[in-house]
Every structure is written in structure tokens, then in C-alpha cells.
Design a protein around this motif. Structure first.
Motif, PDB file in Angstrom:
ATOM      1  N   VAL A  14       0.854  -1.184   0.000  1.00 32.95           N
ATOM      2  CA  VAL A  14       0.000   0.000   0.000  1.00 32.95           C
ATOM      3  C   VAL A  14       0.893   1.238   0.000  1.00 32.95           C
ATOM      4  O   VAL A  14       1.767   1.393   0.855  1.00 32.95           O
ATOM      5  CB  VAL A  14      -0.920   0.012   1.237  1.00 32.95           C
ATOM      6  CG1 VAL A  14      -1.753   1.285   1.255  1.00 32.95           C
ATOM      7  CG2 VAL A  14      -1.813  -1.224   1.246  1.00 32.95           C
ATOM      8  N   GLU A  15       0.670   2.117  -0.969  1.00 30.35           N
ATOM      9  CA  GLU A  15       1.515   3.313  -1.079  1.00 30.35           C
ATOM     10  C   GLU A  15       0.675   4.588  -0.973  1.00 30.35           C
ATOM     11  O   GLU A  15       0.573   5.188   0.085  1.00 30.35           O
ATOM     12  CB  GLU A  15       2.279   3.275  -2.406  1.00 30.35           C
ATOM     13  CG  GLU A  15       3.261   2.094  -2.486  1.00 30.35           C
ATOM     14  CD  GLU A  15       3.980   2.026  -3.815  1.00 30.35           C
ATOM     15  OE1 GLU A  15       3.582   2.752  -4.749  1.00 30.35           O
ATOM     16  OE2 GLU A  15       4.944   1.238  -3.927  1.00 30.35           O
ATOM     17  N   GLN A  16       0.037   4.986  -2.076  1.00 30.19           N
ATOM     18  CA  GLN A  16      -0.732   6.228  -2.092  1.00 30.19           C
ATOM     19  C   GLN A  16      -2.179   6.033  -1.637  1.00 30.19           C
ATOM     20  O   GLN A  16      -2.877   7.013  -1.363  1.00 30.19           O
ATOM     21  CB  GLN A  16      -0.728   6.818  -3.509  1.00 30.19           C
ATOM     22  CG  GLN A  16       0.654   7.045  -4.098  1.00 30.19           C
ATOM     23  CD  GLN A  16       1.451   8.093  -3.334  1.00 30.19           C
ATOM     24  OE1 GLN A  16       0.875   9.042  -2.809  1.00 30.19           O
ATOM     25  NE2 GLN A  16       2.760   7.921  -3.268  1.00 30.19           N
ATOM     26  N   GLU A  17      -2.618   4.788  -1.574  1.00 33.06           N
ATOM     27  CA  GLU A  17      -4.014   4.515  -1.257  1.00 33.06           C
ATOM     28  C   GLU A  17      -4.368   4.946   0.173  1.00 33.06           C
ATOM     29  O   GLU A  17      -3.579   4.727   1.098  1.00 33.06           O
ATOM     30  CB  GLU A  17      -4.318   3.024  -1.427  1.00 33.06           C
ATOM     31  CG  GLU A  17      -4.167   2.531  -2.846  1.00 33.06           C
ATOM     32  CD  GLU A  17      -2.741   2.184  -3.220  1.00 33.06           C
ATOM     33  OE1 GLU A  17      -2.507   1.745  -4.355  1.00 33.06           O
ATOM     34  OE2 GLU A  17      -1.841   2.359  -2.346  1.00 33.06           O
ATOM     35  N   LYS A  18      -5.542   5.509   0.327  1.00 29.71           N
ATOM     36  CA  LYS A  18      -5.981   5.972   1.647  1.00 29.71           C
ATOM     37  C   LYS A  18      -7.260   5.286   2.134  1.00 29.71           C
ATOM     38  O   LYS A  18      -7.490   5.171   3.336  1.00 29.71           O
ATOM     39  CB  LYS A  18      -6.195   7.486   1.623  1.00 29.71           C
ATOM     40  CG  LYS A  18      -4.919   8.288   1.377  1.00 29.71           C
ATOM     41  CD  LYS A  18      -5.199   9.780   1.385  1.00 29.71           C
ATOM     42  CE  LYS A  18      -3.907  10.567   1.161  1.00 29.71           C
ATOM     43  NZ  LYS A  18      -4.143  12.048   1.170  1.00 29.71           N
ATOM     44  N   ASP A  22      -9.860   2.990  -2.737  1.00 33.00           N
ATOM     45  CA  ASP A  22      -8.591   3.106  -3.465  1.00 33.00           C
ATOM     46  C   ASP A  22      -7.967   1.727  -3.673  1.00 33.00           C
ATOM     47  O   ASP A  22      -7.460   1.414  -4.755  1.00 33.00           O
ATOM     48  CB  ASP A  22      -7.613   3.991  -2.687  1.00 33.00           C
ATOM     49  CG  ASP A  22      -8.082   5.435  -2.592  1.00 33.00           C
ATOM     50  OD1 ASP A  22      -8.851   5.862  -3.459  1.00 33.00           O
ATOM     51  OD2 ASP A  22      -7.671   6.113  -1.628  1.00 33.00           O
ATOM     52  N   ILE A  23      -8.001   0.910  -2.616  1.00 32.99           N
ATOM     53  CA  ILE A  23      -7.424  -0.440  -2.696  1.00 32.99           C
ATOM     54  C   ILE A  23      -8.176  -1.283  -3.722  1.00 32.99           C
ATOM     55  O   ILE A  23      -7.568  -1.946  -4.567  1.00 32.99           O
ATOM     56  CB  ILE A  23      -7.472  -1.142  -1.325  1.00 32.99           C
ATOM     57  CG1 ILE A  23      -6.594  -0.399  -0.312  1.00 32.99           C
ATOM     58  CG2 ILE A  23      -7.024  -2.597  -1.453  1.00 32.99           C
ATOM     59  CD1 ILE A  23      -5.124  -0.453  -0.594  1.00 32.99           C
ATOM     60  N   LEU A  24      -9.506  -1.250  -3.650  1.00 28.13           N
ATOM     61  CA  LEU A  24     -10.312  -2.064  -4.563  1.00 28.13           C
ATOM     62  C   LEU A  24     -10.145  -1.609  -6.005  1.00 28.13           C
ATOM     63  O   LEU A  24     -10.136  -2.436  -6.922  1.00 28.13           O
ATOM     64  CB  LEU A  24     -11.785  -2.006  -4.163  1.00 28.13           C
ATOM     65  CG  LEU A  24     -12.133  -2.727  -2.855  1.00 28.13           C
ATOM     66  CD1 LEU A  24     -13.595  -2.508  -2.499  1.00 28.13           C
ATOM     67  CD2 LEU A  24     -11.837  -4.223  -2.958  1.00 28.13           C
ATOM     68  N   SER A  25      -9.984  -0.309  -6.203  1.00 25.87           N
ATOM     69  CA  SER A  25      -9.743   0.197  -7.552  1.00 25.87           C
ATOM     70  C   SER A  25      -8.459  -0.395  -8.126  1.00 25.87           C
ATOM     71  O   SER A  25      -8.412  -0.817  -9.295  1.00 25.87           O
ATOM     72  CB  SER A  25      -9.650   1.727  -7.527  1.00 25.87           C
ATOM     73  OG  SER A  25      -9.344   2.226  -8.811  1.00 25.87           O
TER      74      SER A  25
END
Length: 285
Positions: A14-18, A22-25
């Protein structure tokens, strides 16, 4: 946060995801083209349903310990969705004219309909047309749906079965320039119509074979199947453009040296997949 796909810990950083959204995308992008479709989602052991999905999507990942995602083959979901759509045709056929507007509005919200809209927008448009009192009859809609269901359930077998039609259209394409020159406009138009239909069908079957994992990365060690189908699509468009311009010389060249050759090339790919599937079936027995 841990991410598990089909029960296995996924090697995802996980980097930019908040948020969970975001993760599912990112997961949808990762799974795109893999032939898999996200079927179930659970957050910290709690299954996500339609009533909780909005709340879950907005959750910050820092507050989540485990995100679990289960996938199923896209072909399985597609085949099941097509079964439901056949039932929808039967349902629509029985209701009164006054009830059909409400049916259509409710139908658009069904989950499998949204899946079809995302995966097969052209196919969805057939249903939208028929269910909104358009020009497509329910009989035609049922026939199209049954055909596409066969392509999904056993694409190789469906492809092999079109050989007689394919041979006929190749012969007609060879005669196409002469038909145009001698004023056989009806026959020429029919040839173009048949060719367009069979070409689109072959491309759909190749796509299904690719989604379902039947195709290797390349066809001949050099070109990918994506390249081959794109080239065929370009030739198909070029032929249609030449036909509309009444350019019989280009029509003849394309028909004789490009189109028929590429049609048979794609058919042989399908035939090879069918033979391979038959061998694998015998080995399993």
C-alpha cells in the motif's frame, strides 16, 4: 493492513491509497485481463453487502486490519448473467404493456445487469433497446442471448461449428468485386453483412478464449493475440470503407489477400484450442 485474495495473503504494498475504495480500484486494475472477477469482499471478517458497501468504501485503510477478496472466473459470472437475462426475456414477455416501463427501470438496477453493462456494453444495448420498446424483437433478443451464451460456455466448440459459414463467406468475398462491377448490389450488400457478423463473432470467441486462459501469450512467438485481432479489426474496417467508396480494386485486393487469409488464421487458432481442449478432456478421463 493485510490483503487476502481467495484466502491467500497477497504481496501488495500500500503506497498512495488511503481508503478501501482506493485499494479495490487497484485490485480491479490488477485483475483486469486475468479472467477473474471480484465476487465477495469482507473487512475484518465482516462480509460487505449492498447496504454497507458505501460505508466500507469510504473507510480509511489505517482502521482496517484485514481486507479479504474472493474472485470467480469472469466466464462463470458471464454465463450465469446470460442465464438470468434469458429469464428476464421470459418475464418481460408475460407482463402487460403498462407494466413494462416500471420493469425496465427496475431491471437496470439488477447486479448482473450492471455486470453485463460493464463487461459487454454492446450486448447490454440490445436489451435496453428491446425493453424500452425499441426496434429489436424479443425473439431476436433471445436468439442473440443464446448465441452469446454458447460462446461463453464453450467458445472453442462454438467457433469450430461456424466453419461451413466461414467457408461460404470467404468464397463470397472472392466474388465481391465482380458482384459490385456487374450490379449485383443486393448480393454484395448481403456478403458484407454476413462477413461483418462472422468477423465480429470470431473476435468475440477469441476474446473469450483469451479470458478463459486457452491462449498462449503469442500466436507465433512474435505477435500477441491482441495484435492479431487488432490487425484483423483494422482490415475489416478498411474493407468496409473501400466497399462504401465503391473502390472495387481495393475491395478485391483486401478480400483476396488480406481478409480471407486472416479469417482462416483466426479460425485455425480457435480450432487448435478446440483440439487441445479435447485432448485435455480425454486425459482427465
Amino acid at each position: 493492513m493485510e490483503i487476502k485474495i481467495n484466502g491467500q495473503l497477497a504481496d501488495i504494498t500500500v503506497e498512495q491509497e488511503k481508503t478501501i475504495a482506493d485499494i479495490l480500484s487497484g485490485l480491479y486494475t490488477l485483475l483486469d485481463g486475468s479472467g477473474q472477477y471480484i465476487n465477495k469482499i469482507a473487512v475484518d471478517g465482516n462480509a460487505v453487502n449492498s447496504s454497507s458497501v458505501d460505508e466500507v468504501l469510504s473507510m480509511e485503510i489505517e482502521k482496517v486490519k484485514v481486507l479479504e477478496v474472493d474472485t470467480v472466473p469472469v466466464a462463470v459470472v458471464t454465463a450465469l448473467s446470460l442465464e438470468y437475462l434469458l429469464e428476464d426475456i421470459n418475464e418481460f414477455e408475460k407482463i402487460s404493456f403498462e407494466e413494462r416501463t416500471k420493469f425496465f427501470n427496475d431491471w437496470k438496477e439488477r447486479s448482473y445487469v450492471n455486470f453485463i453493462f460493464g463487461q459487454m456494453p454492446e450486448f447490454y444495448s440490445f436489451f435496453a433497446n428491446a425493453f424500452s420498446q425499441g426496434s429489436i424483437s424479443l425473439e431476436t433478443l433471445r436468439s442473440i442471448t443464446e448465441e452469446w451464451r454458447r460462446e461463453v460456455k464453450d467458445p472453442a466448440a462454438e467457433g469450430v461449428n461456424i466453419k461451413p459459414i466461414l467457408e461460404d463467406v470467404c468464397a463470397r468475398l472472392t466474388d465481391l468485386p465482380l458482384d459490385i462491377q456487374t450490379g449485383k448490389d443486393a448480393r454484395a450488400a448481403q456478403t458484407i453483412q454476413i462477413f461483418t457478423g462472422i468477423g465480429e463473432k470470431i473476435l468475440r470467441i477469441i476474446r473469450q478464449l483469451n479470458i478463459q486462459g486457452y491462449l498462449p501469450e503469442t500466436a507465433d512467438g512474435e505477435k500477441s493475440f491482441v495484435q492479431i485481432t487488432e490487425e484483423f479489426g483494422n482490415v475489416l474496417k478498411e474493407l468496409l470503407d473501400a466497399y462504401q467508396r465503391n473502390d472495387t480494386v481495393l475491395v478485391g485486393d483486401l478480400a483476396e489477400y488480406e481478409v480471407t487469409t486472416r479469417l482462416m488464421e483466426l479460425y485455425n487458432i480457435i480450432k487448435s484450442c478446440h483440439e487441445q481442449a479435447a485432448v485435455q478432456g480425454k486425459e482427465k478421463k
